[in-house]
Design a protein around this motif. Structure first.
Motif, PDB file in Angstrom:
ATOM      1  N   VAL A 234       4.165 -17.506  11.215  1.00 14.91           N
ATOM      2  CA  VAL A 234       5.532 -16.967  11.187  1.00 14.91           C
ATOM      3  C   VAL A 234       5.988 -16.679   9.766  1.00 14.91           C
ATOM      4  O   VAL A 234       6.833 -15.796   9.546  1.00 14.91           O
ATOM      5  N   GLN A 235       5.435 -17.388   8.792  1.00 16.22           N
ATOM      6  CA  GLN A 235       5.791 -17.087   7.404  1.00 16.22           C
ATOM      7  C   GLN A 235       5.099 -15.818   6.921  1.00 16.22           C
ATOM      8  O   GLN A 235       5.715 -14.977   6.253  1.00 16.22           O
ATOM      9  N   ASN A 236       3.823 -15.657   7.259  1.00 14.92           N
ATOM     10  CA  ASN A 236       3.068 -14.509   6.770  1.00 14.92           C
ATOM     11  C   ASN A 236       3.364 -13.225   7.534  1.00 14.92           C
ATOM     12  O   ASN A 236       3.294 -12.126   6.962  1.00 14.92           O
ATOM     13  N   ASN A 237       3.692 -13.347   8.832  1.00 19.35           N
ATOM     14  CA  ASN A 237       3.825 -12.151   9.660  1.00 19.35           C
ATOM     15  C   ASN A 237       5.255 -11.817  10.072  1.00 19.35           C
ATOM     16  O   ASN A 237       5.515 -10.694  10.519  1.00 19.35           O
ATOM     17  N   HIS A 238       6.167 -12.762   9.925  1.00 16.28           N
ATOM     18  CA  HIS A 238       7.538 -12.490  10.359  1.00 16.28           C
ATOM     19  C   HIS A 238       8.572 -12.812   9.278  1.00 16.28           C
ATOM     20  O   HIS A 238       9.768 -12.839   9.561  1.00 16.28           O
ATOM     21  N   GLY A 239       8.106 -13.064   8.077  1.00 15.25           N
ATOM     22  CA  GLY A 239       8.992 -13.163   6.927  1.00 15.25           C
ATOM     23  C   GLY A 239       9.855 -14.395   6.837  1.00 15.25           C
ATOM     24  O   GLY A 239      10.821 -14.424   6.067  1.00 15.25           O
ATOM     25  N   LEU A 240       9.556 -15.429   7.615  1.00 15.06           N
ATOM     26  CA  LEU A 240      10.350 -16.659   7.537  1.00 15.06           C
ATOM     27  C   LEU A 240       9.966 -17.451   6.297  1.00 15.06           C
ATOM     28  O   LEU A 240       8.779 -17.553   5.948  1.00 15.06           O
ATOM     29  N   SER A 241      10.963 -17.997   5.635  1.00 15.17           N
ATOM     30  CA  SER A 241      10.703 -18.860   4.481  1.00 15.17           C
ATOM     31  C   SER A 241      10.384 -20.274   4.973  1.00 15.17           C
ATOM     32  O   SER A 241      10.645 -20.620   6.139  1.00 15.17           O
ATOM     33  N   ALA A 242       9.855 -21.089   4.085  1.00  8.23           N
ATOM     34  CA  ALA A 242       9.568 -22.480   4.438  1.00  8.23           C
ATOM     35  C   ALA A 242      10.851 -23.194   4.863  1.00  8.23           C
ATOM     36  O   ALA A 242      10.845 -23.995   5.804  1.00  8.23           O
ATOM     37  N   GLU A 243      11.953 -22.894   4.188  1.00  7.20           N
ATOM     38  CA  GLU A 243      13.236 -23.513   4.530  1.00  7.20           C
ATOM     39  C   GLU A 243      13.685 -23.083   5.924  1.00  7.20           C
ATOM     40  O   GLU A 243      14.180 -23.909   6.715  1.00  7.20           O
TER      41      GLU A 243
END
Length: 405
Positions: A234-243
């Motif tokens: 979800v971070q690499n493909n949907h732009g969500l940050s760790a936070e």
């Protein structure tokens, strides 16, 4: 609370999750005083409760000098294995752990600061939800990650809800009237947060929560265990940050995330009965994962003498208990349907022919705290009638607040 007879003298609770604060105080006469108040925050809650201890009729205390100590529930204690008096160094170490229990340690620290400001001359004692699980063997607490992460960064399974698991372990021994050393218990603490533990001879051998309270069983708003590859995806493909990922897994997942209605099982059970498919799915996942944990922990113990349900859902939802216990005869656990429906904790709800017992226990984390505090404080400081008094603070598992007893 009186430390000799373990009698609760007074309780206070403040909930400011809504537009106004709901405050409740119950004194020695057991009369409930509830009101909406304009203030919010831990400092105001502490000040109000202390005022009520002295001013409400009948007063719980005639003078604050009758208090012997203030106990604080701290969810993540890191390497602490027992309760400890809070010093600046201890406070600093608890502060360092706040990111590992973001829903719990920050409110505990705020409550501690407020209580120390109001009661500066009393010893303040920290009791830890992680301490009961300090008996985990290395094969249970070590993750299969690079050893450098474990050795240098301290990443390991800690486990939580230890105050509750410890109380239920002791209470089960009393209820079953059997030597503690021979008892194999699987304890399911099912509330807003959920965890299960395998306890043998009063020692925890394994538990479902891990490095943080996010691990393990599905919870009200927390996901529990998921494939870690999801986080990368979800971070690499949907732009969500760790936070954003952390917030979603803690606040927007679990029962709430799946059902899209609520994290409150009472509401979900009603919706499921009305045919709401996502509510039915959420409950199905919840029960499935708890049953999986019971099976795994029973294997860890080499058998089971008693399955224990506790906390808000475990104590009060006969429907969830029934679903969880369905077809557990393979483990020697047979539910008495009528006893389950009519259950008032503390009770045994297994059939007479069941090899293992099924217990519903009303958890008393406050008693566990007081017993641990007694081992530390100097009990020469006596309360009214020669009975030491301890004030206990427990930050609410779901909402910021204070619950003192």
């Amino acid at each position: 609370m009186e430390t000799t007879q373990h009698r609760v003298v007074a309780t206070g609770h403040a909930d400011w999750a809504g537009t106004s604060t709901q405050y409740q105080y119950i004194g020695p006469d057991q009369n409930k005083h509830a009101e909406r108040v304009s203030w919010k925050g831990h400092a105001e809650a502490v000040r109000r409760f202390i005022t009520d201890l002295l001013k409400q009729k009948p007063p719980a205390l005639t003078d604050l000098s009758h208090l012997a100590a203030v106990g604080h529930r701290v969810v993540h204690g890191g390497d602490y294995t027992t309760a400890i008096q809070i010093t600046p160094d201890v406070r600093s170490r608890i502060e360092q752990l706040r990111t590992l229990a973001p829903l719990h340690n920050p409110p505990s620290l705020e409550t501690l600061a407020a209580a120390e400001a109001e009661l500066p001359n009393l010893p303040h004692i920290a009791t830890f939800d992680t301490a009961f699980h300090s008996t985990l063997p290395p094969k249970a607490y070590t993750y299969p990650i690079p050893m450098k992460w474990t050795r240098d960064w301290g990443i390991r399974r800690f486990g939580f809800h230890g105050l509750s698991h410890a109380y239920c372990s002791n209470q089960a021994t009393n209820m079953l009237d059997r030597p503690r050393d021979e008892l194999r218990l699987v304890i399911c603490h099912l509330g807003h947060g959920c965890s299960a533990a395998a306890v043998q001879g009063g020692r925890c051998l394994d538990t479902t929560m891990g490095f943080t309270p996010l691990d393990g069983l599905m919870m009200a708003t927390r996901s529990g265990s998921i494939d870690p590859g999801i986080l990368e995806y979800v971070q690499n493909n949907h732009g969500l940050s760790a936070e954003q990922v952390g917030h979603s897994l803690n606040h927007d997942s679990g029962l709430l995330g799946v059902s899209e209605i609520s994290g409150d099982l009472r509401q979900l059970e009603e919706a499921a009965n009305d045919g709401h498919e996502l509510a039915q799915l959420a409950i199905g996942i919840y029960v499935h994962r708890i049953r999986q944990a019971i099976g795994a922990l029973t294997v860890t113990l080499g058998g089971i003498d008693a399955l224990i349900f506790t906390a808000g859902v475990g104590e009060n939802s006969s429907g969830i208990r029934r679903l969880i216990c369905s077809d557990l005869e393979c483990l020697g656990l047979e539910l008495d349907t009528e006893a389950n429906t009519a259950c008032q904790p503390d009770a045994d709800i297994a059939t007479k022919s069941s090899r293992g017992r099924i217990l519903v226990i009303a958890t008393r984390e406050d008693l566990t705290m007081v017993r641990e505090i007694q081992a530390i404080i100097d009990l020469s400081s006596q309360g009214p009638g020669g009975v030491p008094q301890v004030t206990v603070s427990k930050s609410n598992d779901k909402l910021p607040g204070i619950s003192n007893s």
